[in-house]
Design a protein around this motif. Structure first.
Motif, PDB file in Angstrom:
ATOM      1  N   LEU A 117      -7.287   2.021   2.784  1.00  0.00           N
ATOM      2  CA  LEU A 117      -6.368   2.987   2.201  1.00  0.00           C
ATOM      3  C   LEU A 117      -5.031   2.779   2.883  1.00  0.00           C
ATOM      4  O   LEU A 117      -4.928   2.919   4.105  1.00  0.00           O
ATOM      5  N   THR A 118      -4.006   2.414   2.103  1.00  0.00           N
ATOM      6  CA  THR A 118      -2.720   2.047   2.684  1.00  0.00           C
ATOM      7  C   THR A 118      -1.557   2.440   1.784  1.00  0.00           C
ATOM      8  O   THR A 118      -1.701   2.468   0.561  1.00  0.00           O
ATOM      9  N   SER A 119      -0.432   2.694   2.399  1.00  0.00           N
ATOM     10  CA  SER A 119       0.806   2.899   1.645  1.00  0.00           C
ATOM     11  C   SER A 119       1.601   1.601   1.576  1.00  0.00           C
ATOM     12  O   SER A 119       2.610   1.530   0.882  1.00  0.00           O
ATOM     13  N   ASP A 120       1.154   0.574   2.271  1.00  0.00           N
ATOM     14  CA  ASP A 120       1.866  -0.707   2.357  1.00  0.00           C
ATOM     15  C   ASP A 120       1.095  -1.827   1.666  1.00  0.00           C
ATOM     16  O   ASP A 120       0.779  -2.850   2.273  1.00  0.00           O
ATOM     17  N   VAL A 121       0.814  -1.653   0.384  1.00  0.00           N
ATOM     18  CA  VAL A 121       0.007  -2.637  -0.336  1.00  0.00           C
ATOM     19  C   VAL A 121       0.653  -4.020  -0.303  1.00  0.00           C
ATOM     20  O   VAL A 121      -0.030  -5.016  -0.051  1.00  0.00           O
ATOM     21  N   ASP A 122       1.953  -4.103  -0.514  1.00  0.00           N
ATOM     22  CA  ASP A 122       2.618  -5.414  -0.516  1.00  0.00           C
ATOM     23  C   ASP A 122       2.485  -6.120   0.827  1.00  0.00           C
ATOM     24  O   ASP A 122       2.105  -7.296   0.882  1.00  0.00           O
ATOM     25  N   ASP A 123       2.791  -5.411   1.907  1.00  0.00           N
ATOM     26  CA  ASP A 123       2.705  -6.013   3.236  1.00  0.00           C
ATOM     27  C   ASP A 123       1.263  -6.361   3.596  1.00  0.00           C
ATOM     28  O   ASP A 123       0.999  -7.436   4.143  1.00  0.00           O
ATOM     29  N   GLY A 129      -4.503 -11.064   2.474  1.00  0.00           N
ATOM     30  CA  GLY A 129      -4.899 -11.866   1.328  1.00  0.00           C
ATOM     31  C   GLY A 129      -5.849 -11.082   0.454  1.00  0.00           C
ATOM     32  O   GLY A 129      -5.697  -9.872   0.277  1.00  0.00           O
ATOM     33  N   GLU A 130      -6.843 -11.767  -0.059  1.00  0.00           N
ATOM     34  CA  GLU A 130      -7.822 -11.126  -0.943  1.00  0.00           C
ATOM     35  C   GLU A 130      -9.091 -10.718  -0.196  1.00  0.00           C
ATOM     36  O   GLU A 130     -10.069 -10.303  -0.823  1.00  0.00           O
ATOM     37  N   LYS A 131      -9.078 -10.810   1.115  1.00  0.00           N
ATOM     38  CA  LYS A 131     -10.281 -10.519   1.904  1.00  0.00           C
ATOM     39  C   LYS A 131     -10.525  -9.023   2.080  1.00  0.00           C
ATOM     40  O   LYS A 131     -11.614  -8.623   2.450  1.00  0.00           O
ATOM     41  N   VAL A 132      -9.486  -8.212   1.840  1.00  0.00           N
ATOM     42  CA  VAL A 132      -9.604  -6.762   1.965  1.00  0.00           C
ATOM     43  C   VAL A 132      -9.126  -6.147   0.664  1.00  0.00           C
ATOM     44  O   VAL A 132      -8.072  -6.501   0.156  1.00  0.00           O
ATOM     45  N   ARG A 133      -9.936  -5.248   0.111  1.00  0.00           N
ATOM     46  CA  ARG A 133      -9.520  -4.543  -1.099  1.00  0.00           C
ATOM     47  C   ARG A 133      -8.601  -3.411  -0.704  1.00  0.00           C
ATOM     48  O   ARG A 133      -8.951  -2.567   0.125  1.00  0.00           O
ATOM     49  N   LEU A 134      -7.405  -3.391  -1.269  1.00  0.00           N
ATOM     50  CA  LEU A 134      -6.392  -2.410  -0.905  1.00  0.00           C
ATOM     51  C   LEU A 134      -6.330  -1.307  -1.962  1.00  0.00           C
ATOM     52  O   LEU A 134      -6.293  -1.591  -3.157  1.00  0.00           O
ATOM     53  N   VAL A 135      -6.287  -0.063  -1.476  1.00  0.00           N
ATOM     54  CA  VAL A 135      -6.168   1.095  -2.353  1.00  0.00           C
ATOM     55  C   VAL A 135      -4.924   1.845  -1.910  1.00  0.00           C
ATOM     56  O   VAL A 135      -4.806   2.269  -0.751  1.00  0.00           O
ATOM     57  N   ALA A 136      -3.980   1.995  -2.811  1.00  0.00           N
ATOM     58  CA  ALA A 136      -2.718   2.674  -2.497  1.00  0.00           C
ATOM     59  C   ALA A 136      -2.940   4.170  -2.341  1.00  0.00           C
ATOM     60  O   ALA A 136      -3.631   4.794  -3.135  1.00  0.00           O
TER      61      ALA A 136
END
Length: 137
Positions: A117-123, A129-136
């Motif tokens: 869970l992150t506010s910094d999806v771009d960074d 990379g694609e190793k961690v699924r990012l949720v804004a």
């Protein structure tokens, strides 16, 4: 925020904003964390995300309660070296992205699958990379 699917087992990582919203009792984040726990995911933060998230107005009792249910991953010499290498490889500078790099480095070492869970999806995309699924959040 739309409901997002989480994996069974694995790890849910909170960056500074994820932790801040959890401490602030932000309903969508609280719901995602509850769902992750229900699915057997461990919830983890970097020690540096904790430092970044706390400020004068932080509810210390709520923070203590939230932290009691999280694993706080330390940042030692090897983690710092690895995060520094990640910054160089991503073309980022430590002055602005040091904590993001430490959080990303920690996330990459967690039990798979890893969701952050992150506010910094771009960074975080540049770092993980694609190793961690990012949720804004």
């Amino acid at each position: 925020m739309a409901r997002r699917k989480l994996s069974h087992e694995g790890t849910l990582v909170l960056d500074c904003e994820g932790l801040s919203k959890f401490v602030g009792d932000h309903e969508p984040v609280v719901a995602l964390i509850a769902e992750a726990r229900k699915r057997g995911m461990e919830v983890v933060i970097s020690a540096l995300a904790l430092i970044e998230a706390v400020h004068r107005k932080t509810d210390s009792k709520r923070l203590a309660w939230v932290l009691s249910g999280l694993r706080i991953a330390p940042v030692g010499d090897e983690e710092a070296k690895s995060a520094s290498t990640m910054l160089i490889n991503a073309g980022l500078h430590g002055h602005e992205y040091a904590i993001d790099a430490a959080v990303a480095e920690m996330a990459l070492r967690q039990r798979r699958p890893v969701v952050m869970l992150t506010s910094d999806v771009d960074d975080m995309t540049k770092l993980c990379g694609e190793k961690v699924r990012l949720v804004a959040v």
